[in-house]
Design an enzyme around this catalytic site. Structure first.
Site, short mmCIF file in Angstrom:
data_model
loop_
_atom_site.label_atom_id
_atom_site.label_comp_id
_atom_site.label_asym_id
_atom_site.label_seq_id
_atom_site.Cartn_x
_atom_site.Cartn_y
_atom_site.Cartn_z
N HIS A 65 0.84 -1.20 0.00
CA HIS A 65 0.00 0.00 0.00
C HIS A 65 0.88 1.25 0.00
O HIS A 65 1.88 1.33 0.72
CB HIS A 65 -0.95 0.00 1.20
CG HIS A 65 -2.09 -0.95 1.03
ND1 HIS A 65 -2.84 -1.44 2.08
CD2 HIS A 65 -2.64 -1.50 -0.10
CE1 HIS A 65 -3.79 -2.24 1.61
NE2 HIS A 65 -3.68 -2.29 0.29
N ASP A 67 0.85 4.30 1.09
CA ASP A 67 1.20 5.13 2.25
C ASP A 67 2.35 4.53 3.05
O ASP A 67 2.84 5.16 3.99
CB ASP A 67 -0.02 5.37 3.14
CG ASP A 67 -0.68 4.09 3.64
OD1 ASP A 67 -0.72 3.12 2.89
OD2 ASP A 67 -1.17 4.09 4.79
N ASP A 205 0.13 -2.53 9.28
CA ASP A 205 -1.27 -2.87 9.01
C ASP A 205 -1.56 -4.37 9.14
O ASP A 205 -1.05 -5.17 8.36
CB ASP A 205 -1.65 -2.40 7.61
CG ASP A 205 -1.48 -0.90 7.43
OD1 ASP A 205 -0.84 -0.27 8.30
OD2 ASP A 205 -1.97 -0.36 6.43
N HIS A 263 0.50 5.26 13.30
CA HIS A 263 -0.41 4.98 12.19
C HIS A 263 -1.85 5.30 12.61
O HIS A 263 -2.73 4.46 12.64
CB HIS A 263 -0.29 3.52 11.75
CG HIS A 263 -0.89 3.25 10.39
ND1 HIS A 263 -2.21 2.98 10.21
CD2 HIS A 263 -0.31 3.21 9.16
CE1 HIS A 263 -2.45 2.77 8.92
NE2 HIS A 263 -1.30 2.91 8.26
#
Length: 308
Positions: A65, A67, A205, A263
């Site tokens: 991803h 980001d 994540d 995050h």
């Protein structure tokens, strides 16, 4: 200045805010540096933090991803300006290898880049040696293949000068005793204590899964995402993230000494997330210290005392 510390370059999840840049975390470890999950804008954050790009030998990405990796071209260009012709290794899950190679191509920087895909396995797999410590990774549970990283230093030995003198051991014999474990009837344990190696862990994540506990077990400093507050736990599960309560519970159960929360979704006051994680640690009777990251924080790794 500590020789082992984490420089927080960005703490925002998905989108930056006025006060938080995209992700980015630089670990200084005994003269080398490892950059984790550099999102967009990290090159500028490095300037604000006084980070030296020539010391970066590895860039570790948890998943593809953007980001968590869109800052790679800028970082490579910065490296090319500061130290043309140098080399750097990009690590990431095997699923992200093509994406990482394309980001390196976009940079068109005078930097030798090697992209190493890490197998997404349900066990810790070796990744690299970093200044004598062992970097490994394990598959997590996100919407795309993702891995968490663990950097573990082997145990060391601290000698007692008085005990060595009393045993009549000096000079090259000290090294011989350490290698062989016994010398002229004197055991290594008689004149030394064991110093546990330091451990750093990095988890971005992921949903709650047993793998996280293995990655962060007994870590001196563990970086865990906490995108959501626990009142939005269903949303966290759907989108493949942790809540602050879950991060605190995982860290407490795994024996983490210092937990760095980061995050953050822009919908929350980060102080609320910190309270939620601390309450979770307290409810389990844990001793984990919880730190809520802010951009440009510098967090030293806690030292470990020798034990007999």
């Amino acid at each position: 200045m500590s020789s082992r510390e984490l420089v927080v370059l960005g703490t925002a999840g998905q989108a930056p805010t006025r006060t938080r840049n995209h992700n980015g975390y630089l670990l200084r470890w005994d003269g080398t540096s490892v950059l984790f999950d550099p999102g967009e804008g990290i090159q500028r954050q490095m300037l604000h933090a006084g980070v030296s790009s020539p010391r970066i030998e590895r860039i570790c990405v948890t998943h593809r991803h953007n980001d968590h990796c869109l800052g790679i071209p800028g970082v490579l260009n910065r490296m090319a300006q500061d130290a043309p012709g140098r080399s750097v290794t990009l690590h990431g899950p095997a699923d992200a290898a093509v994406h990482l190679r394309n980001l390196a191509i976009v940079a068109q920087a005078q930097v030798q880049v090697e992209v190493v895909g890490v197998p997404e396995l349900d066990e810790l797999v070796p990744v690299a040696d970093v200044a004598g410590a062992h970097l490994s990774a394990r598959a997590l549970d996100h919407r795309v293949p993702a891995i968490g990283y663990r950097l573990a230093e082997p145990p060391g030995t601290t000698f007692s000068a008085a005990a060595l003198a009393a045993a009549g051991i000096s000079g090259p014999d000290v090294g011989r005793l350490q290698r062989e474990g016994e010398l002229r009837g004197v055991r290594l344990a008689d004149v030394s204590t064991t110093r546990p190696g330091q451990v750093f862990a990095f988890v971005m994540d992921t949903r709650v899964c047993p793998a996280i506990g293995e990655v962060v077990a007994d870590a001196d400093l563990a970086v865990l995402e906490c995108t959501y507050a626990h009142r939005d736990v269903d949303l966290a599960r759907t989108r493949g993230h942790l809540t602050a309560r879950q991060a605190g519970e995982i860290a407490a159960r795994a024996g983490v000494r210092t937990l760095l929360l980061t995050h953050f979704s822009r919908r929350y006051d980060t102080a609320e997330l910190g309270r939620e994680a601390r309450d979770a640690v307290a409810a389990l009777g844990g001793s984990t210290l919880v730190h809520v990251a802010q951009d440009l924080d510098v967090v030293p790794l806690p030292t470990r005392a020798a034990r007999g």
